[in-house]
Write a protein that holds these residues in place. Structure first.
Motif, PDB file in Angstrom:
ATOM      1  N   TYR A 221      -9.081  -1.105   3.071  1.00 55.72           N
ATOM      2  CA  TYR A 221      -8.044  -1.734   2.252  1.00 55.72           C
ATOM      3  C   TYR A 221      -6.741  -0.929   2.234  1.00 55.72           C
ATOM      4  O   TYR A 221      -5.695  -1.444   1.847  1.00 55.72           O
ATOM      5  N   LYS A 222      -6.802   0.342   2.683  1.00 59.07           N
ATOM      6  CA  LYS A 222      -5.578   1.141   2.785  1.00 59.07           C
ATOM      7  C   LYS A 222      -4.748   0.757   4.012  1.00 59.07           C
ATOM      8  O   LYS A 222      -3.567   1.109   4.087  1.00 59.07           O
TER       9      LYS A 222
ATOM     10  N   ASP B  64      -1.110  12.369   4.499  1.00 56.02           N
ATOM     11  CA  ASP B  64      -1.782  11.355   5.307  1.00 56.02           C
ATOM     12  C   ASP B  64      -0.797  10.563   6.152  1.00 56.02           C
ATOM     13  O   ASP B  64      -1.130  10.123   7.260  1.00 56.02           O
TER      14      ASP B  64
ATOM     15  N   GLU C 270      -5.469  -1.307  -5.608  1.00 58.35           N
ATOM     16  CA  GLU C 270      -5.484  -0.241  -6.608  1.00 58.35           C
ATOM     17  C   GLU C 270      -5.027  -0.772  -7.963  1.00 58.35           C
ATOM     18  O   GLU C 270      -5.554  -0.366  -9.010  1.00 58.35           O
TER      19      GLU C 270
ATOM     20  N   THR D  17      -2.526   8.504  11.975  1.00 54.52           N
ATOM     21  CA  THR D  17      -1.870   7.465  11.170  1.00 54.52           C
ATOM     22  C   THR D  17      -0.815   6.806  12.039  1.00 54.52           C
ATOM     23  O   THR D  17       0.227   7.402  12.337  1.00 54.52           O
TER      24      THR D  17
ATOM     25  N   LEU E 241       0.733   5.796   0.879  1.00 50.33           N
ATOM     26  CA  LEU E 241       0.062   7.019   1.315  1.00 50.33           C
ATOM     27  C   LEU E 241       0.853   8.224   0.831  1.00 50.33           C
ATOM     28  O   LEU E 241       2.086   8.164   0.706  1.00 50.33           O
TER      29      LEU E 241
ATOM     30  N   GLU F 208       0.844  -1.196   0.000  1.00 52.71           N
ATOM     31  CA  GLU F 208       0.000   0.000   0.000  1.00 52.71           C
ATOM     32  C   GLU F 208       0.877   1.242   0.000  1.00 52.71           C
ATOM     33  O   GLU F 208       2.094   1.154   0.197  1.00 52.71           O
TER      34      GLU F 208
ATOM     35  N   GLN G 127      -9.430   6.832   5.921  1.00 49.34           N
ATOM     36  CA  GLN G 127      -9.579   6.127   4.657  1.00 49.34           C
ATOM     37  C   GLN G 127     -10.181   4.741   4.893  1.00 49.34           C
ATOM     38  O   GLN G 127     -10.256   4.260   6.026  1.00 49.34           O
TER      39      GLN G 127
ATOM     40  N   GLY H 176      -0.946   0.443  -4.889  1.00 52.95           N
ATOM     41  CA  GLY H 176      -1.422  -0.504  -3.892  1.00 52.95           C
ATOM     42  C   GLY H 176      -1.910  -1.784  -4.536  1.00 52.95           C
ATOM     43  O   GLY H 176      -2.210  -1.832  -5.740  1.00 52.95           O
TER      44      GLY H 176
ATOM     45  N   TRP I  68      -6.908   4.862  -5.501  1.00 53.63           N
ATOM     46  CA  TRP I  68      -5.752   5.038  -4.630  1.00 53.63           C
ATOM     47  C   TRP I  68      -6.137   5.843  -3.401  1.00 53.63           C
ATOM     48  O   TRP I  68      -5.744   5.510  -2.278  1.00 53.63           O
ATOM     49  N   TYR I  69      -6.905   6.900  -3.580  1.00 53.44           N
ATOM     50  CA  TYR I  69      -7.334   7.693  -2.436  1.00 53.44           C
ATOM     51  C   TYR I  69      -8.720   7.231  -2.020  1.00 53.44           C
ATOM     52  O   TYR I  69      -9.681   7.377  -2.758  1.00 53.44           O
TER      53      TYR I  69
END
Length: 260
Positions: free
Chosen positions: A223-224, A188, A250, A194, A184, A182, A220, A247, A256-257
């Motif tokens: 899956y992130k 973020d 992704e 985070t 970021l 993944e 988010q 990702g 992605w976001y």
């Protein structure tokens, strides 16, 4: 501060993402292979990110809950029992020989044992996990803020993204046997909520939920939040990493976001 409005924005965006994912994954091959359709998805993702930044600001926190709100049964998402030989060897020894590595565009490549991570400043947060499949659970997480590690390593000016490489290889029949990863953006990655969590609900993080270390990025979708994190890299671009979309999911059509 939580911003309230006439509708549940988190729920609205989550439902929109679920519908978008379903469209991509439901056999609409002609659409998903269309360059114009891909441009449309990219514009929608950019709009989502821009709208969230405008409404909430970069430092706004996801809502945090009380102990009484913790879900009695927190569903484990994604892979839950990695069978990779290296991971099994580490797990058999309770991860005593595991180390998190941080490299790429940093001034000082670093590595930490689990005990060393536990000795660093920590954050505890009770938050809601929203899955792209449509379910949610509330859990309590404790871990080291990612910003603490990035500051120790010294991220170079050319870095734009933080990439997380994981131990789990997903089902070969579904994914071709690719390892999870993944990424970021720096904004973020440096957010207060985070964290790299090593505890869940007051206990050592269990294997189904990503032991020894998992990412929590509370604004988010699930899956992130990479599990089984082994290595972190600061990069200028992720176009040359695996499928080039930033990702594992992704690369298979997800946004992605995934802001909520």
């Amino acid at each position: 501060m939580r911003i309230e409005s006439g509708f549940d924005r988190r729920g609205f965006l989550k439902r929109a993402l679920v519908l978008g994912g379903a469209l991509l994954l439901s056999g609409c091959d002609q659409l998903s292979g269309s360059e114009s359709f891909r441009r449309l998805l990219f514009r929608a993702e950019t709009l989502t990110r821009t709208a969230q930044r405008a409404l909430l600001g970069p430092d706004a926190l996801a809502h945090e809950y009380s102990e009484a709100d913790i879900s009695p049964d927190f569903r484990a998402n994604g892979s839950t029992d990695p069978q990779d030989a290296d991971y099994l060897a580490l797990a058999a020894d309770n991860f005593r020989n595991w180390k998190l590595k941080l490299g790429g565009l940093v001034e000082r490549p670093m590595e930490w044992s689990l005990d060393e991570l536990r000795a660093l400043p920590s954050r505890t947060q009770i938050t809601r996990h929203d899955c792209v499949e449509g379910w949610s659970c509330i859990g309590k997480w404790k871990g080291v803020p990612l910003k603490v590690l990035l500051d120790q390593a010294g991220v170079k000016p050319g870095a734009r993204y933080i990439v997380f490489y994981c131990a789990d290889t997903l089902d070969e029949t579904l994914t071709g046997g690719a390892k999870y990863y993944e990424s970021l953006g720096l904004e973020d990655a440096n957010h207060a909520q985070t964290i790299l969590a090593y505890e869940m609900n007051g206990e050592t993080l269990p294997v189904p939920h990503g032991a020894p270390l998992r990412l929590r990025v509370e604004r988010q979708l699930g899956y992130k939040m990479a599990k089984y994190v082994m290595r972190i890299e600061a990069v200028a671009d992720f176009a040359d990493i695996d499928g080039g979309q930033g990702g594992f999911w992704e690369d298979r059509g997800y946004e992605w976001y995934a802001g909520i």
